[in-house]
Scaffold this active site. Structure first.
Site, PDB file in Angstrom:
ATOM      1  N   ASP A  97       1.005  -1.206   0.077  1.00  0.00           N
ATOM      2  CA  ASP A  97       0.031   0.040  -0.089  1.00  0.00           C
ATOM      3  C   ASP A  97       0.672   1.126  -0.163  1.00  0.00           C
ATOM      4  OD1 ASP A  97       1.038  -0.106   2.474  1.00  0.00           O
ATOM      5  OD2 ASP A  97      -0.745  -0.697   3.470  1.00  0.00           O
ATOM      6  N   GLU A 119      -0.293  -9.160  -1.239  1.00  0.00           N
ATOM      7  CA  GLU A 119      -0.724  -8.551   0.233  1.00  0.00           C
ATOM      8  C   GLU A 119      -2.046  -7.742  -0.232  1.00  0.00           C
ATOM      9  OE1 GLU A 119       1.532  -6.122   2.966  1.00  0.00           O
ATOM     10  OE2 GLU A 119       0.872  -7.379   4.283  1.00  0.00           O
ATOM     11  N   GLU A 133      -2.014   5.182   3.260  1.00  0.00           N
ATOM     12  CA  GLU A 133      -2.000   3.910   2.690  1.00  0.00           C
ATOM     13  C   GLU A 133      -3.251   3.087   2.553  1.00  0.00           C
ATOM     14  OE1 GLU A 133      -0.268   5.082   5.232  1.00  0.00           O
ATOM     15  OE2 GLU A 133       1.808   4.655   4.842  1.00  0.00           O
ATOM     16  N   HIS A 220       7.047   5.194  12.733  1.00  0.00           N
ATOM     17  CA  HIS A 220       7.480   5.793  11.394  1.00  0.00           C
ATOM     18  C   HIS A 220       6.376   6.293  10.831  1.00  0.00           C
ATOM     19  CE1 HIS A 220       6.242   2.109   9.653  1.00  0.00           C
ATOM     20  NE2 HIS A 220       5.979   2.852   8.639  1.00  0.00           N
ATOM     21  N   ARG A 222       2.827   8.016   9.093  1.00  0.00           N
ATOM     22  CA  ARG A 222       2.586   9.517   9.241  1.00  0.00           C
ATOM     23  C   ARG A 222       1.500   9.995   9.888  1.00  0.00           C
ATOM     24  NH1 ARG A 222       4.252  11.793   3.542  1.00  0.00           N
ATOM     25  NH2 ARG A 222       5.745  10.067   3.214  1.00  0.00           N
ATOM     26  N   HIS A 253      13.828   5.225  12.127  1.00  0.00           N
ATOM     27  CA  HIS A 253      13.407   5.428  10.588  1.00  0.00           C
ATOM     28  C   HIS A 253      14.353   6.580  10.178  1.00  0.00           C
ATOM     29  CE1 HIS A 253      11.450   6.287   6.851  1.00  0.00           C
ATOM     30  NE2 HIS A 253      10.950   4.944   7.003  1.00  0.00           N
TER      31      HIS A 253
HETATM   32  C1  UD1 Z   1       6.928   4.796   3.612  1.00  0.00           C
HETATM   33  C2  UD1 Z   1       5.580   4.273   2.987  1.00  0.00           C
HETATM   34  C3  UD1 Z   1       4.838   3.577   4.204  1.00  0.00           C
HETATM   35  C4  UD1 Z   1       5.788   2.407   4.580  1.00  0.00           C
HETATM   36  C5  UD1 Z   1       7.145   3.156   5.101  1.00  0.00           C
HETATM   37  C6  UD1 Z   1       8.135   1.896   5.534  1.00  0.00           C
HETATM   38  C7  UD1 Z   1       4.163   5.835   1.491  1.00  0.00           C
HETATM   39  C8  UD1 Z   1       3.475   6.976   1.395  1.00  0.00           C
HETATM   40  N1  UD1 Z   1       4.985   5.625   2.882  1.00  0.00           N
HETATM   41  O1  UD1 Z   1       6.772   5.826   4.318  1.00  0.00           O
HETATM   42  O2  UD1 Z   1       3.765   3.082   3.713  1.00  0.00           O
HETATM   43  O3  UD1 Z   1       5.140   1.851   5.718  1.00  0.00           O
HETATM   44  O4  UD1 Z   1       7.719   3.586   3.807  1.00  0.00           O
HETATM   45  O5  UD1 Z   1       9.224   2.477   5.867  1.00  0.00           O
HETATM   46  O6  UD1 Z   1       4.469   5.329   0.454  1.00  0.00           O
HETATM   47  N2  UD1 Z   1      14.783   8.155   4.097  1.00  0.00           N
HETATM   48  C9  UD1 Z   1      16.097   8.228   3.892  1.00  0.00           C
HETATM   49  N3  UD1 Z   1      16.586   6.930   3.330  1.00  0.00           N
HETATM   50  C10 UD1 Z   1      15.856   5.897   3.002  1.00  0.00           C
HETATM   51  C11 UD1 Z   1      14.449   6.004   3.517  1.00  0.00           C
HETATM   52  C12 UD1 Z   1      14.054   7.232   3.736  1.00  0.00           C
HETATM   53  O7  UD1 Z   1      16.835   9.032   3.818  1.00  0.00           O
HETATM   54  O8  UD1 Z   1      16.463   4.840   2.628  1.00  0.00           O
HETATM   55  C13 UD1 Z   1      13.878   9.656   4.565  1.00  0.00           C
HETATM   56  C14 UD1 Z   1      13.746  10.641   3.502  1.00  0.00           C
HETATM   57  O9  UD1 Z   1      14.154  11.989   4.001  1.00  0.00           O
HETATM   58  C15 UD1 Z   1      12.373  10.585   3.011  1.00  0.00           C
HETATM   59  C16 UD1 Z   1      11.889  10.304   4.421  1.00  0.00           C
HETATM   60  O10 UD1 Z   1      12.678   9.289   4.763  1.00  0.00           O
HETATM   61  O11 UD1 Z   1      11.952  11.962   2.326  1.00  0.00           O
HETATM   62  C17 UD1 Z   1      10.474   9.714   4.042  1.00  0.00           C
HETATM   63  O12 UD1 Z   1      10.254   8.741   3.385  1.00  0.00           O
HETATM   64  P1  UD1 Z   1       8.815   8.385   2.628  1.00  0.00           P
HETATM   65  O13 UD1 Z   1       8.945   7.146   1.701  1.00  0.00           O
HETATM   66  O14 UD1 Z   1       8.280   9.657   2.156  1.00  0.00           O
HETATM   67  O15 UD1 Z   1       7.916   7.797   3.910  1.00  0.00           O
HETATM   68  P2  UD1 Z   1       8.048   6.679   4.873  1.00  0.00           P
HETATM   69  O16 UD1 Z   1       7.660   7.478   5.968  1.00  0.00           O
HETATM   70  O17 UD1 Z   1       9.122   6.003   4.797  1.00  0.00           O
END
Ligand code: UD1
Length: 382
Positions: A97, A119, A133, A220, A222, A253
């Site tokens: 999702d 899933e 999600e 983690h 939102r 995270h």
């Molecule tokens: C995303 C998914 C969520 C999932 C989660 C698992 C969406 C909207 N959300 O949320 O469903 O449960 O992943 O972790 O698709 N970042 C890094 N390096 C990484 C990963 C993230 O620096 O390897 C930082 C970046 O600043 C990025 C921020 O994390 O902008 C947020 O990442 P994002 O994918 O937007 O949202 P998640 O909270 O990770």
């Protein structure tokens, strides 16, 4: 002619849950399998790919610091349009999702490529929780041809949603992934982690030698940003105050929006370990070594019961009520005293603890990926 499958993923949970599927497709001579990363996550996906010994064929590298949902969606749509045109897959596979999964399925739909959704069928019935999600998975369901549902409840949810396409009960691929790691790889116990590399605060290692009961915590989501996160952190502090034999292991995270308040509130506590995201082997080791889990993660709700650990879910609702019904997880919300009370019960009442720890995992038996490959073969050759 080989059947062409394109498996698209962007975040860590997608990588974990698709790893067994990618392995099974790649090992099947009937298929030619392309793995495309959107790059929604960078380091966190790279870790998983390495552990499962997987390589990607393409990477859109869309990640930006503080990326918005719009950024993720349009960059993925734009990038995948070209890639799908080049590869011309017979079927595209997406998982779960995330916004990567939603945009990847929409990109496939625009080119009338059939979609297999791993899933499928999880629901909270509140499109703002989890956000985005719940909406993502509902949207994916409407344009999917093959729905791979992890549980009978997910099958029923799909039937109720009036989706088109074939609905198949497969179990959850996360159990396949977990069993691969738990069976084949040496499990790192918490004290064997490479603390120099992983840990940030505090400077000493308080839970060495099994002196402490370790609570493994991850946060983690939102919908928990802002006040709920503050409340959760206050609740964790109350637990530490009440139980001097408890230590908290909190792999953070990468997202600065969740990381900064955590460091501010817990960074200086001498029984709190804040670490970089653990890789999957370390994480499985950390689950094994922990006493119980406090988390808002969906994957951990599915994994911990297989390893006999109770899960307290830091959310107002869950799309995994199977874990609650089975007794392996409890939904406790984000209020400080609710967190304290639920954790206290499990930390003081051994009967309550054993009841949760010994419940049976409702999510699968480790054969989901094999089933998915067979269903896709029948569908495409049929
Ligand atoms: C995303 C998914 C969520 C999932 C989660 C698992 C969406 C909207 N959300 O949320 O469903 O449960 O992943 O972790 O698709 N970042 C890094 N390096 C990484 C990963 C993230 O620096 O390897 C930082 C970046 O600043 C990025 C921020 O994390 O902008 C947020 O990442 P994002 O994918 O937007 O949202 P998640 O909270 O990770």
């Amino acid at each position: 002619m080989k059947l062409k499958i394109c498996i698209t993923l962007g975040t860590r949970p997608e990588a974990i849950k698709l790893a067994p599927v990618i392995q099974k497709f790649r090992n099947d001579p009937d298929f030619s399998t392309f793995v495309v990363l959107t790059g929604q996550h960078k380091e966190m996906v790279a870790q998983v790919m390495e552990i499962f010994n997987l390589s990607a064929d393409q990477n859109l590298e869309i990640m930006q610091p503080q990326q918005t949902l719009t950024d993720i969606t349009y960059l993925t749509l734009q990038g995948l349009e070209k890639i799908y045109q080049q590869i011309k897959p017979d079927l595209v596979i997406v998982q779960g999702d995330t916004t990567t999964a939603f945009a990847a399925s929409l990109a496939a739909f625009y080119q009338k490529i059939p979609i297999g959704h791993v899933e499928a069928g999880l629901r909270t019935d509140n499109i703002f929780n989890p956000y985005p999600e719940e909406a993502n998975r509902r949207l994916i369901s409407q344009i999917t041809q093959l729905h791979f549902a992890p549980t009978t409840l997910a099958v029923e949810n799909l039937q109720k949603s009036g989706v088109t396409g074939e609905i198949h009960l497969t179990g959850n691929t996360v159990i396949d992934a977990l069993l691969t790691v738990a069976n084949n790889e040496p499990i790192c116990e918490i004290p064997n982690l490479n603390w120099e590399e992983n840990r940030m605060y505090p400077p000493t290692l308080p839970c060495e030698g099994g002196k402490f009961r370790v609570l493994l915590t991850t946060i983690h989501r939102r919908e928990n940003w802002g006040q709920p996160l503050q409340d959760i952190l206050a609740g964790l502090k109350l637990i530490l105050d009440k139980f001097p034999d408890v230590a908290l292991l909190l792999p953070m995270h990468k997202n600065p929006t969740v990381r900064e308040p955590i460091i501010t509130h817990l960074g200086n506590h001498n029984r709190v370990f804040l670490t970089e995201p653990l890789d999957y082997i370390q994480l499985v080791g950390a689950i094994k070594k922990s006493y119980l889990l406090l988390t808002d993660s969906g994957g951990l709700q599915e994994e911990a019961p297989s390893l006999g650990k109770p899960v307290l879910v830091l959310r107002e609702n869950t799309e995994r009520p199977e874990a609650i019904t089975a007794g392996t997880a409890k939904l406790i919300g984000t209020k400080a005293y609710s967190i304290l009370n639920s954790a206290s019960e499990l930390l003081s009442d051994s009967q309550a603890y054993e009841k949760m720890a010994n419940a049976i995992n409702p999510f699968g038996d480790g054969t989901a990926a094999v089933k998915i490959v067979k269903i896709v073969k029948d569908y495409l050759k049929g």
